[in-house]
Design a protein around this motif. Structure first.
Motif, PDB file in Angstrom:
ATOM      1  N   MET A  65      38.368  64.181  65.920  1.00  0.00           N
ATOM      2  CA  MET A  65      37.461  63.115  65.507  1.00  0.00           C
ATOM      3  C   MET A  65      37.385  63.072  63.979  1.00  0.00           C
ATOM      4  O   MET A  65      37.598  64.076  63.315  1.00  0.00           O
ATOM      5  CB  MET A  65      36.064  63.371  66.088  1.00  0.00           C
ATOM      6  CG  MET A  65      36.037  63.535  67.603  1.00  0.00           C
ATOM      7  SD  MET A  65      36.590  62.091  68.508  1.00  0.00           S
ATOM      8  CE  MET A  65      35.216  60.998  68.235  1.00  0.00           C
ATOM      9  N   GLY A  66      37.060  61.901  63.441  1.00  0.00           N
ATOM     10  CA  GLY A  66      36.876  61.762  62.003  1.00  0.00           C
ATOM     11  C   GLY A  66      38.163  61.519  61.240  1.00  0.00           C
ATOM     12  O   GLY A  66      38.207  61.734  60.025  1.00  0.00           O
ATOM     13  N   CYS A  67      39.205  61.078  61.937  1.00  0.00           N
ATOM     14  CA  CYS A  67      40.485  60.826  61.264  1.00  0.00           C
ATOM     15  C   CYS A  67      40.414  59.568  60.414  1.00  0.00           C
ATOM     16  O   CYS A  67      39.891  58.548  60.849  1.00  0.00           O
ATOM     17  CB  CYS A  67      41.607  60.679  62.292  1.00  0.00           C
ATOM     18  SG  CYS A  67      42.006  62.210  63.141  1.00  0.00           S
ATOM     19  N   VAL A  68      40.938  59.671  59.203  1.00  0.00           N
ATOM     20  CA  VAL A  68      41.079  58.522  58.314  1.00  0.00           C
ATOM     21  C   VAL A  68      42.553  58.452  57.954  1.00  0.00           C
ATOM     22  O   VAL A  68      43.120  59.425  57.468  1.00  0.00           O
ATOM     23  CB  VAL A  68      40.216  58.690  57.041  1.00  0.00           C
ATOM     24  CG1 VAL A  68      40.426  57.535  56.085  1.00  0.00           C
ATOM     25  CG2 VAL A  68      38.744  58.834  57.402  1.00  0.00           C
ATOM     26  N   GLY A  69      43.173  57.326  58.226  1.00  0.00           N
ATOM     27  CA  GLY A  69      44.601  57.207  57.965  1.00  0.00           C
ATOM     28  C   GLY A  69      45.413  57.570  59.194  1.00  0.00           C
ATOM     29  O   GLY A  69      44.976  57.389  60.321  1.00  0.00           O
ATOM     30  N   ALA A  70      46.591  58.131  58.960  1.00  0.00           N
ATOM     31  CA  ALA A  70      47.522  58.448  60.045  1.00  0.00           C
ATOM     32  C   ALA A  70      46.965  59.549  60.952  1.00  0.00           C
ATOM     33  O   ALA A  70      46.563  60.615  60.477  1.00  0.00           O
ATOM     34  CB  ALA A  70      48.868  58.879  59.471  1.00  0.00           C
ATOM     35  N   TRP A  71      46.945  59.286  62.237  1.00  0.00           N
ATOM     36  CA  TRP A  71      46.410  60.252  63.195  1.00  0.00           C
ATOM     37  C   TRP A  71      47.227  61.539  63.218  1.00  0.00           C
ATOM     38  O   TRP A  71      46.671  62.624  63.319  1.00  0.00           O
ATOM     39  CB  TRP A  71      46.358  59.649  64.581  1.00  0.00           C
ATOM     40  CG  TRP A  71      45.269  58.645  64.786  1.00  0.00           C
ATOM     41  CD1 TRP A  71      44.191  58.428  63.971  1.00  0.00           C
ATOM     42  CD2 TRP A  71      45.149  57.741  65.866  1.00  0.00           C
ATOM     43  NE1 TRP A  71      43.409  57.430  64.491  1.00  0.00           N
ATOM     44  CE2 TRP A  71      43.967  56.987  65.646  1.00  0.00           C
ATOM     45  CE3 TRP A  71      45.912  57.465  66.983  1.00  0.00           C
ATOM     46  CZ2 TRP A  71      43.536  56.003  66.533  1.00  0.00           C
ATOM     47  CZ3 TRP A  71      45.484  56.491  67.868  1.00  0.00           C
ATOM     48  CH2 TRP A  71      44.317  55.765  67.643  1.00  0.00           C
ATOM     49  N   SER A  72      48.556  61.418  63.145  1.00  0.00           N
ATOM     50  CA  SER A  72      49.381  62.625  63.231  1.00  0.00           C
ATOM     51  C   SER A  72      49.111  63.559  62.056  1.00  0.00           C
ATOM     52  O   SER A  72      48.995  64.778  62.222  1.00  0.00           O
ATOM     53  CB  SER A  72      50.864  62.262  63.299  1.00  0.00           C
ATOM     54  OG  SER A  72      51.250  61.522  62.165  1.00  0.00           O
ATOM     55  N   SER A  73      48.967  63.002  60.876  1.00  0.00           N
ATOM     56  CA  SER A  73      48.651  63.800  59.694  1.00  0.00           C
ATOM     57  C   SER A  73      47.267  64.433  59.824  1.00  0.00           C
ATOM     58  O   SER A  73      47.057  65.597  59.470  1.00  0.00           O
ATOM     59  CB  SER A  73      48.718  62.921  58.446  1.00  0.00           C
ATOM     60  OG  SER A  73      48.282  63.622  57.316  1.00  0.00           O
TER      61      SER A  73
END
Length: 110
Positions: A65-73
């Motif tokens: 949770m809390g991803c900003v930008g590319a999920w894989s990164s």
């Protein structure tokens, strides 16, 4: 014993108008929902830069949770953070889906 509890509830309910009881139970429901929300936040494990997962371990399969930008990164950074802080061993992996990305412990990676 169940009969006694049922009788007590009947006595309680007969002494209050239905609008009062409805308001009491609505308030109780709201309090329970708020408590569940704070419990879920308190149980989240920090994995750096505002990212969290629900729990950590070799059997984990948790949405990051809390991803900003590319999920894989985002997932990779979360995994490395948890590994660097000694919360997660090696062999973990990330698995993407339409609704987000999941960090999986070594026992869940194939």
């Amino acid at each position: 014993k169940t009969h006694v509890h049922r009788r007590n509830l009947q006595l309680f309910c007969s002494n209050y108008p239905s609008q009062v009881l409805t308001r009491i139970f609505a308030t109780m429901k709201s309090v329970i929902l708020i408590m569940l929300f704070f419990l879920s936040v308190a149980m989240a494990v920090d994995c750096g830069e505002g990212r969290t997962v629900g729990n950590v371990g070799n059997n984990m399969d948790q949405k990051v949770m809390g991803c900003v930008g590319a999920w894989s990164s985002c997932c990779t950074k979360c995994g490395y953070f948890l590994q660097a802080t000694g919360q997660l061993g090696g062999g973990w992996c990330c698995a993407g889906a339409v609704t987000g990305i999941w960090l999986k412990g070594s026992n869940k990676c194939t």
